[in-house]
Design a protein around this motif. Sequence first.
Motif, short mmCIF file in Angstrom:
data_model
loop_
_atom_site.label_atom_id
_atom_site.label_comp_id
_atom_site.label_asym_id
_atom_site.label_seq_id
_atom_site.Cartn_x
_atom_site.Cartn_y
_atom_site.Cartn_z
N PRO A 66 1.02 -1.37 -0.13
CA PRO A 66 0.13 0.15 0.14
C PRO A 66 0.81 1.21 0.05
CG PRO A 66 -0.37 -1.53 1.75
CD PRO A 66 0.66 -1.86 1.25
N GLY A 90 -6.99 0.99 5.37
CA GLY A 90 -7.26 1.70 4.56
C GLY A 90 -7.61 3.08 4.75
N GLU A 130 -9.16 6.20 -3.02
CA GLU A 130 -9.49 5.35 -1.85
C GLU A 130 -8.24 4.16 -1.91
OE1 GLU A 130 -12.35 2.46 0.62
OE2 GLU A 130 -12.94 2.82 -1.40
N VAL A 131 -7.41 4.04 -0.94
CA VAL A 131 -6.39 2.75 -0.69
C VAL A 131 -7.12 1.85 0.11
CG1 VAL A 131 -4.09 2.22 0.36
CG2 VAL A 131 -4.48 4.50 -0.98
N VAL A 132 -7.17 0.94 -0.58
CA VAL A 132 -7.82 -0.52 0.35
C VAL A 132 -6.82 -1.64 0.57
CG1 VAL A 132 -9.72 -2.21 -0.04
CG2 VAL A 132 -10.01 0.10 -1.01
N VAL A 133 -6.69 -1.93 1.96
CA VAL A 133 -5.50 -2.60 2.22
C VAL A 133 -6.40 -3.98 2.84
CG1 VAL A 133 -3.63 -3.23 3.75
CG2 VAL A 133 -4.10 -0.96 2.90
#
Length: 289
Positions: free
Chosen positions: A183, A228, A235-238
């Motif tokens: 990420p 996230g 949006e950053v989705v982890v």
Amino acid sequence: DEYQWKGPFYFIQGADPQVGMMKAWKCGNPKDGDDEWGEEMELTKQAVQAINKLNPKPKFFVLCGDLIHGMPGSQWRKNQEQDLKNVLKNTDQDVPLVFVCGNHDVGNTPTKETIDGYSKSWGDDYFSFWVGGVFFLVLNSQLFFDSSQCLDLKQAQDVWLDEQLAVARKQNCKHIIVFQHIPPFLRNPDEEHDYFNLEKPVRQEIMEKLHKAGIKAVFTGHYHRNAGGSYKGLEVVVSSAIGCQLGEDTHGLRVVVVTEEKLVHRYYTLKELNSQGIEKELLDMIAKQ
């Protein structure tokens, strides 16, 4: 044909089956303790079984890196790869598999040789594809993390990415979605750099480039926990792991619904997805034409 929007659809995102990590983690020997991987095989079987039960079928199943635990050159790597492939090949033939490379797949400091080795086993380390009017980019995030041994390959990916973003602008796609392993950040764009995110200057450059290109989301793994955040609406989705968990989450997969206006996603445990499938709220979104 896939340049055209045809209505809502969904895909499945998984991360970090990381075959061999659970034994290595338990015995405290991350380098050489990965000589057993029965637990990961069982969990990956459960993931495949859950996907095969789904109706309607997902457009694809993407695995966001760390397919296996053995680093390039390590003793058990080939066996881990083969066993993982033997499980994954049972995925319904109508659900394409998309592979993203992680640090264990190409090495913490990748070289041309380690990337070539990965590509021979799993396919290109970065590429793009279209599904139903949506443009998807798969990136090699290890080139952002440490490209000191392959600067020319890092530069080649940068040039290619700029070209791809230009293509996306011309084609008037509904959304652009990115897959990578590491990420840019876990929760906050300004957080400190550590093993699980990218260095601040690199992070800032990438996030700004993706934001300006109108990218909706970056789906990642690597953290072995769910996390996230967002950067200027990007949006950053982890997603947590199919395999070894490092936090309070449970082995699982993420269902991502793509509508004309937005992306809606939910993380399901493997048990939930196997026993109950996708909840009605998401199914109703997919059914709307």
